[in-house]
Design an enzyme around this catalytic site. Structure first.
Site, mmCIF file in Angstrom:
data_model
loop_
_atom_site.group_PDB
_atom_site.id
_atom_site.type_symbol
_atom_site.label_atom_id
_atom_site.label_comp_id
_atom_site.label_asym_id
_atom_site.label_seq_id
_atom_site.Cartn_x
_atom_site.Cartn_y
_atom_site.Cartn_z
ATOM 1 N N LYS A 182 -4.186 -6.929 -20.657
ATOM 2 C CA LYS A 182 -5.269 -7.153 -19.701
ATOM 3 C C LYS A 182 -6.300 -6.062 -19.966
ATOM 4 C CE LYS A 182 -7.632 -7.671 -15.782
ATOM 5 N NZ LYS A 182 -8.429 -6.407 -15.853
ATOM 6 N N GLY A 239 -3.173 4.774 -14.515
ATOM 7 C CA GLY A 239 -4.319 4.782 -13.614
ATOM 8 C C GLY A 239 -3.985 5.424 -12.285
ATOM 9 N N SER A 240 -4.536 4.869 -11.226
ATOM 10 C CA SER A 240 -4.413 5.471 -9.902
ATOM 11 C C SER A 240 -3.055 5.191 -9.271
ATOM 12 C CB SER A 240 -5.509 4.918 -8.980
ATOM 13 O OG SER A 240 -5.268 3.542 -8.703
ATOM 14 N N GLY A 243 -3.232 1.713 -7.523
ATOM 15 C CA GLY A 243 -3.102 0.599 -8.456
ATOM 16 C C GLY A 243 -1.702 0.461 -9.008
ATOM 17 N N GLY A 244 -1.103 1.586 -9.377
ATOM 18 C CA GLY A 244 0.243 1.555 -9.935
ATOM 19 C C GLY A 244 1.265 1.039 -8.948
ATOM 20 N N GLU A 263 2.099 5.173 -14.917
ATOM 21 C CA GLU A 263 1.730 6.594 -14.950
ATOM 22 C C GLU A 263 0.549 6.738 -14.017
ATOM 23 O OE1 GLU A 263 -0.707 9.283 -15.425
ATOM 24 O OE2 GLU A 263 -0.855 8.940 -17.589
ATOM 25 N N CYS A 300 -5.369 12.769 -17.159
ATOM 26 C CA CYS A 300 -4.280 12.750 -16.180
ATOM 27 C C CYS A 300 -3.556 14.087 -16.130
ATOM 28 C CB CYS A 300 -3.304 11.623 -16.490
ATOM 29 S SG CYS A 300 -2.784 11.557 -18.208
ATOM 30 N N GLU A 393 -4.600 14.496 -5.786
ATOM 31 C CA GLU A 393 -5.409 14.607 -6.997
ATOM 32 C C GLU A 393 -6.878 14.301 -6.711
ATOM 33 O OE1 GLU A 393 -5.465 12.864 -11.579
ATOM 34 O OE2 GLU A 393 -4.584 11.663 -9.965
#
Length: 526
Positions: A182, A239-240, A243-244, A263, A300, A393
């Site tokens: 994607k 990502g965030s 989202g994860g 991650e 990250c 973060e």
């Protein structure tokens, strides 16, 4: 770069509308319209992946290695065309992207070496013992086998190395799993170019066409559909946290739950022990400033937290660090959304009680949009420990200096923190034995402990661990960087009392592949 989706290695137009990428530095749309994928396209991609899997999982290791090298060669051949488009879409400098291109092709070749050597399958053979008393032992042979089609989500901050042909795709293909990517909506042209390179490698190598598909969407519909699809066997995401965790939730709600390897970032605390700070305050400040501002702080592993004990050396460290931050020019952030999120979260953190802004970038580029302003702030350890907001973060060139009364209070801080990708320790030699409790607590909270260095810069190698306790990742047992990333996409399978001729090559008598195996508890290539 024609904007078509790639379904089972062939380009397809779709009837779901189109959209364009944006140049974050100018705020203007870039050349090219990209077709949105629909559910029928996802169905076709996964149907082809499942069919290809039946052949690809049995592909000889040398042919698979040649395929991975061919992908690397085709991507490298894109040269400046790929680099320039990636720079336009991400705002990242050419030099950074040239290095990332080398990392992308290098990790493909590294996985080719791993596959070619072959021992990664962890073949174990316990031969039959028919005369054993009181009961005989069967002949049992075990190795790792691929899971099936893997869905890969492209990352915003690495348009090459964590995207269409990044580490997730490379490790999944190396394991024997087909991949459906994607594409990240910010990197449409970059994704298209790399996708075309993979297709060329597929046709040149003769591997099944269904091993690769690339789908575009500017929202969440296709990504969610891919995760929930019954033919999908694993998912990767960088990502965030929000989202994860949404992907993890979707995968667990399926009739047949599947693994998601997410991650989700961390604040990567840096501990400055007293003697090390006293001996080299200016040098430490230079290292920290460079790491905080590298790539506009969009790593990250960006050090978002510095923890030190109040001392004369710390005052010199603060003075030097503040000066370097104030001299840092602004830089284009990856997307308007990331820029807006950075501005908002940095301001929220600065409004917390006891937080004082020490310095921020003074060299603004007014001609460009979405420019990051590096910031360094300070707070006491006592106040930090009362604020959950300060432990979150801030994705960008921001770092918070926490002043502790002593090393014992440092231990309180690490105990209060959540899981991290990295924790860094700047220490003099004698301090390593002086504070064993601190080091022990650090080890419990991270996937990588760094000594007298900086967390930014993740080497792609066998020993690298890029993953940590929750919420840095949702499964700390695995790495998304380095050769061990392959273990995310496999499972163990044992063969008991099988006809030797029907066994996989890796488990046959005579060791036809010449790989290391564990035979009756002895590691050997015999």
């Amino acid at each position: 770069m024609n904007g078509k989706n790639i379904i089972c290695s062939y380009e397809r137009e779709t009837a779901n509308g189109s959209f364009s990428a944006l140049n974050p530095a100018t705020g203007k749309p870039l050349e090219g319209s990209f077709f949105k994928a629909g559910t029928a396209d996802a169905d076709e991609a996964l149907k082809g992946a499942e069919l290809a899997y039946q052949t690809y999982k049995h592909l000889h290791k040398d042919l698979k290695a040649a395929f991975l090298r061919c992908i690397a060669d085709e991507i490298a051949a894109l040269g400046d065309t790929l680099i320039n488009r990636a720079a336009e879409e991400s705002g990242l400098p050419i030099g950074r992207l040239q290095g990332e291109l080398g990392r992308t092709t290098g990790q493909l070749r590294l996985f080719a070496q791993l596959v070619e050597e072959g021992s990664w399958v962890e073949a174990i053979i316990d031969t039959a013992m028919p005369d054993r008393q009181p009961l005989p032992r069967a002949d049992i042979r075990r190795m790792l086998v691929p899971l099936g089609p893997v869905v890969v989500f492209g990352a915003s901050n690495f348009p090459l190395a964590f995207s269409v042909a990044g580490g997730d795709t490379a490790s999944a293909l190396a394991s024997g799993c087909p991949v459906i990517v994607k594409a990240h909506p910010a990197h449409l042209g970059t994704s298209s170019l790399v996708g075309s390179a993979i297709v060329k490698a597929i046709h040149k190598s003769g591997v099944p066409e269904g091993v690769f598909s690339l789908l575009y969407d500017d929202g969440y519909d296709i990504g969610s559909y891919l995760v929930k699809h019954p033919k999908t066997k694993a998912v990767t995401f960088t990502g965030s946290f929000k989202g994860g965790m949404e992907l993890v939730k979707l995968a667990q709600q399926r009739q047949q739950p599947i693994p998601v390897f997410a991650e989700m970032g961390s604040i990567n605390p840096v501990f400055l022990l007293p003697q090390a700070t006293a001996e080299n305050p200016e040098e430490l400040a230079k290292k920290c400033a460079a790491s905080i501002t590298l790539g506009a702080g969009q790593f990250c592993t960006n050090p978002g937290l510095l923890i030190a004990v109040q001392s004369e050396g710390l005052e010199q460290f603060k003075q030097t660090l503040s000066g370097l931050i104030s001299e840092t020019p602004t830089a284009t952030m990856l997307t308007p959304g990331i820029f807006s999120n950075y501005e908002n979260r940095a301001q929220e953190a600065l409004k917390e009680e006891g937080v004082v802004l020490l310095a921020e970038s003074g060299k603004n580029n007014a001609d460009l949009q979405h420019q990051s302003v590096a910031k360094i702030a300070q707070v006491s350890a006592a106040q930090f420990l009362t604020s959950s907001r300060l432990q979150e973060e801030v994705f960008g060139p921001y770092s918070l200096l926490v002043i502790a009364d002593d090393v014992s209070q440092m231990e309180e801080i690490i105990a209060a923190l959540e899981g991290q990708l990295t924790v860094t320790l700047f220490a003099a030699q004698n301090e390593l034995t002086q504070y064993p409790e601190l080091i022990s607590k650090i080890a419990d909270k991270t996937g990588r402990m760094i000594m007298n260095g900086v967390p930014t810069g993740v080497e792609v190698c066998g020993a690298m661990q890029h993953g940590g306790p929750f919420p840095a990742t949702n499964d700390s047992r695995f790495s998304s960087v380095g050769t061990t990333a392959i273990y995310r996409f496999v499972r163990p399978l044992a063969w008991q009392d099988w006809d030797p001729e029907l066994l996989p090559e890796e488990l046959k008598d005579g060791n036809p592949l010449g790989i290391y195996r564990l035979i009756n508890q002895t590691r050997t290539r015999a």
